[in-house]
Structures are given as C-alpha cells and as structure tokens.
Design a protein around this motif. Structure first.
Motif, mmCIF file in Angstrom:
data_model
loop_
_atom_site.group_PDB
_atom_site.id
_atom_site.type_symbol
_atom_site.label_atom_id
_atom_site.label_comp_id
_atom_site.label_asym_id
_atom_site.label_seq_id
_atom_site.Cartn_x
_atom_site.Cartn_y
_atom_site.Cartn_z
ATOM 1 N N LEU A 130 28.432 50.301 15.290
ATOM 2 C CA LEU A 130 29.618 50.127 16.113
ATOM 3 C C LEU A 130 29.304 50.134 17.611
ATOM 4 C CD1 LEU A 130 31.024 50.482 13.399
ATOM 5 C CD2 LEU A 130 32.717 51.921 14.523
ATOM 6 N N GLU B 270 29.298 46.742 19.536
ATOM 7 C CA GLU B 270 30.474 45.909 19.799
ATOM 8 C C GLU B 270 30.587 45.538 21.278
ATOM 9 O OE1 GLU B 270 33.982 47.995 18.573
ATOM 10 O OE2 GLU B 270 34.127 49.153 20.421
ATOM 11 N N PHE C 289 36.799 44.634 18.839
ATOM 12 C CA PHE C 289 36.951 46.014 18.387
ATOM 13 C C PHE C 289 36.467 46.101 16.943
ATOM 14 C CE2 PHE C 289 40.012 45.369 21.718
ATOM 15 C CZ PHE C 289 40.105 46.579 22.399
ATOM 16 N N THR C 290 35.602 47.065 16.666
ATOM 17 C CA THR C 290 35.089 47.263 15.316
ATOM 18 C C THR C 290 35.358 48.696 14.883
ATOM 19 O OG1 THR C 290 33.319 45.675 15.762
ATOM 20 C CG2 THR C 290 33.064 47.065 13.827
ATOM 21 N N PHE C 291 35.842 48.852 13.663
ATOM 22 C CA PHE C 291 36.141 50.193 13.152
ATOM 23 C C PHE C 291 35.745 50.284 11.689
ATOM 24 C CE2 PHE C 291 39.841 47.620 12.225
ATOM 25 C CZ PHE C 291 40.252 48.030 10.968
ATOM 26 N N PHE D 94 36.866 54.657 15.230
ATOM 27 C CA PHE D 94 36.167 53.914 16.275
ATOM 28 C C PHE D 94 35.118 54.827 16.894
ATOM 29 C CE2 PHE D 94 40.104 51.734 15.719
ATOM 30 C CZ PHE D 94 39.896 50.411 16.086
ATOM 31 N N THR E 94 33.562 55.670 20.221
ATOM 32 C CA THR E 94 33.844 55.497 21.639
ATOM 33 C C THR E 94 32.911 56.374 22.480
ATOM 34 O OG1 THR E 94 35.450 57.305 21.864
ATOM 35 C CG2 THR E 94 36.258 55.213 20.946
#
Length: 451
Positions: A109, A112, A118-120, A138, A140
C-alpha cells in the motif's frame, strides 16, 4: 497523469481543475461506486492540483488528500482510482491488523503514492451491503487507519490460501461484487496445476515448455512413466510450498526404486523399495490420487552438486503489457525433493550461479522469453484479468526451459536475498500500476475488459 488532490472548505459541490484539463459546467464526479453532480471550474494557475469542496468530498467518501489520477468518460469525471485488496485473517489490532502478513501489505500500500489513487485492504466482514461501502484499512502516515469508502473500481484478490478461497462465503462475495456490481477482479483464483497444464497443452507456443503430465496417477501410469523417463514426480494439483511432493526414481539395475519426500515431521526422506508395488502400497494406497498429478522428471542443471530451478515473476505494467519483474535461482537443500526454502533450499542470484557473463545472459534471455510467452498464453486461455504470475522453471542439461508450475499469488521468499530487494519493490509497484490500468479500462473502454 497524476494530480495532487486537495480538499477545500471553500465552495459547495465544486471541483477546481488544472488549466490543462478542459472541462467546465455541470457534470457528475465519481469516486469508486459513488457519484454526485457538481460544477467544474478550470483554474488559471499552472498548479498540478485538483481541488474538491469539502461537502463533495464527504458525499463521495473521499477519505483524505492524496495523489490521484483522473479518467473521463462521455458524461462524468472519475477521481481515483479506488483499488480494493480482498483478503482474510484479520486481527483485532490497529498495529498488525492482518497478523504476520501486515508488513507485506504495508509495503504494497505504500506504493500508492507512486502510482496514484487510493488502495485499501478489506475482508468479508468489512462490507456494508446496505450502503454500498467498505470499512477499509488504509496505510497512511499515521499507520493503519480505517475509513468508510465506496465499493472500489477494481479488486485484487490476495486471499491467503486455497482453503479460504474455496469457502462458500468468499465465493458468494466474489460472485456478488463481480456479477451484480460489475467490479472486475484480477488474479481472482489460485491456479490448479492440472487445469493450467490442460489449458496450455493446446497452445502451440506453450507446448515446448511443458513436461509430460497426467492427472489421477495409478501404479500402472507410474510404471509407464518410469520406463520412459527413469524418474518422475507426484504432486498435489492444488498444492503449494512444495508440500506433498514425491520423487520416484528407478534404480539403474531396474531391481529397486527410490522415493524422496518430506515426512509429517518435516524431515527429508529417501527410501528404497524392492519393487514399485511395495512402494505404491506403502506410500500412496491411502492417498486420494484424484487430487494428484504425475509429471516427467527433468534432469536439471546443478550448482555444487545440487539441483537448481528458477522463480520468475511477471507483472503487467501501467500500459497493460507483460514484463519480467524478478528472476532468482533456488538451490535444493540437502536431500530435499524441492528447492523451497522451508525444505532447506537456498535463494541465489543468477550472478552467483553463472560466473561467466555470456552463459548468464544466455540463460536470462531464455528464461525471460519463456516467462513472457507463457504469461500471454495463460492470459489468453484463462479468459480473466491476470496482473501477475510467478513461474517455477527448470533448465535441463541441454539448456531447454521447462515450466513446472505457475502461481497466481506467488510467494515472496526469493526476496529474502539482499540483492533481490529492489525487485520486491518493483513487483509491488507493478501490482498497483496494473490496478490503475484496469480501472482506467473499465471506465473508458469497458467492452475491452474480459468478465
């Protein structure tokens, strides 16, 4: 092209676009499966930014500011894309929400930012069918955070094993999202060795790479194959990690047989039997041979007296084209039937195996050609979106390349080698790049997507 997406407290139902994007007036804006009417305004500055009013960001459930791509169809503007990674094995932990696999997903992730969107990750229990949203994880700058977002543009299947994938719950979820919500999946199933062989044996480009293989082996079939090849392999059609593999060798005097395997105590065994019948009775009588395949034994090249095979990763890139993303050699452990690390295998670079540059380049090109050829063949035969494949190849003493296995969810063990770390990063980046490409195709050219 990537843009910086910013959320503004100013304005209502408005999106401000860079001057290079010529859209104005009333249209729809979409994020994943959510849409809303809005007003597009072209800014006069040269900033590579898309600014969206806060009320619109909330309505679309855009979780935070990020880097995004912008896709256009005839009636709307799509921001994102929103890529969902479907998996299982979640824990009640904000630090390690997917247990031991958390680190892998964090590295995935983190890419990204390089590709946009956005990747989750999510599991079955994170789906809100009533609202068409998912409580996705996510990765972050603050670590793992959950946000409620719309259903994604595409889904990447990273379920951990075949047993989980075959459960009715997961099959129903996949069917519903794919067929009722028309969300494309990529790498949606684990490969079955026999099904892959059956597909490829009818493809003329693939046939030269395939060792002779048959399903549902019997004692008579083993005898026939041994007469032809002197040694063969018995493999579970749905196996992984080299588990359940047996190598059977006919002795030179033809009066005895050897069987090499890993026992229930995880010890490598080599046993001698006076006849094939006695071997078959003791080793295979109680096994469900309908789940096995029998495969020709290939006399592989060796490194310091031990067999060597090769793991090749191929990925589709941001243009939807196949490329070779990683190559490694695997040297069999002492007395091991396979080259897998947990069986004592050792990962090596091609530089370590082939000291002479000319020989190394020759082998590299042969492996790359085989991997790209078979990637195209498999994609053609499978008839579904495939973004990555891990191949296990062997090279015989005449320098012919043979495909032993193709994996739709290739393991990452080769990347424990320090000189292969950069290829681990490349494979993860390309997986997300393909997610972006597939999203763009479903938006701008949906008839080209195989469903």
């Amino acid at each position: 092209m990537m843009y910086t997406l910013k959320i503004s407290e100013k304005g209502q139902r408005t999106v401000w676009l860079p001057s290079t994007i010529h859209i104005s007036g009333q249209m729809e804006v979409l994020f994943g499966s959510y849409s809303a009417p809005c007003c597009f305004i072209s800014r006069s500055d040269n900033q590579n930014e898309i600014i969206i009013s806060n009320d619109l960001a909330k309505k679309l459930k855009i979780p935070f500011q990020s880097h995004v791509c912008l896709f256009l169809d005839e009636q709307s503007v799509h921001l994102g894309p929103l890529i969902g990674i479907f998996t299982a094995g979640f824990k009640k932990s904000n630090i390690r929400p997917i247990g031991k696999r958390t680190f892998f997903f964090a590295k995935l992730l983190a890419k990204e930012k390089e590709v946009g969107g956005f990747t989750f990750i999510f599991g079955a229990h994170h789906i809100n069918w009533e609202t068409g949203t998912i409580n996705g994880y996510f990765y972050t700058k603050n670590g793992w955070e959950q946000f409620e977002v719309p259903f994604p543009n595409v889904i990447y299947n990273r379920l951990p094993n075949r047993r989980t994938e075959n459960e009715a719950t997961f099959q129903q979820i996949k069917y519903k999202l794919k067929n009722e919500y028309l969300i494309p999946w990529f790498n949606e199933n684990f490969f079955n060795k026999w099904e892959i062989y059956r597909m490829l044996q009818n493809h003329p480009s693939a046939l030269p790479y395939l060792p002779e293989t048959h399903a549902h082996p019997t004692e008579e079939m083993v005898q026939m194959m041994l007469k032809k090849y002197k040694h063969i392999y018995m493999k579970p059609a749905d196996g992984s990690l080299g588990l359940g593999i047996y190598e059977i060798i006919e002795a030179k005097d033809k009066n005895s047989y050897y069987c090499r395997y890993r026992d229930e105590y995880e010890q490598n065994r080599l046993r001698k039997f006076p006849s094939l019948s006695s071997l078959w009775r003791e080793i295979f009588t109680e096994k469900k041979m309908t789940h096995y395949i029998i495969q020709e034994g290939i006399p592989l090249i060796r490194y310091k007296g031990r067999q060597v095979d090769f793991r090749i990763h191929t990925n589709k890139n941001k243009s939807g084209q196949w490329q070779v993303s990683a190559i490694a050699a695997k040297v069999a452990g002492k007395g091991s039937v396979t080259t897998h690390i947990h069986n004592g295998g050792i990962v090596k670079t091609l530089d370590e195996i082939f000291e002479h540059e000319q020989e190394r380049c020759f082998v590299t090109e042969k492996l790359k050609k085989a991997a790209l050829t078979l990637s195209h063949c498999l994609e053609e035969k499978i008839g579904a979106a495939v973004g990555e494949i891990g191949f296990d190849f062997g090279i015989d003493k005449k320098w012919n390349v043979w495909m032993f296995e193709a994996n739709s969810k290739p393991g990452r063990s080769i990347f424990t080698h320090p000189k292969l770390k950069k290829y681990e990063e490349l494979t993860t980046t390309l997986s997300l790049e393909y997610g972006v490409y597939l999203s763009e195709q479903i938006i701008t050219n949906p008839e080209a997507i195989i469903t």
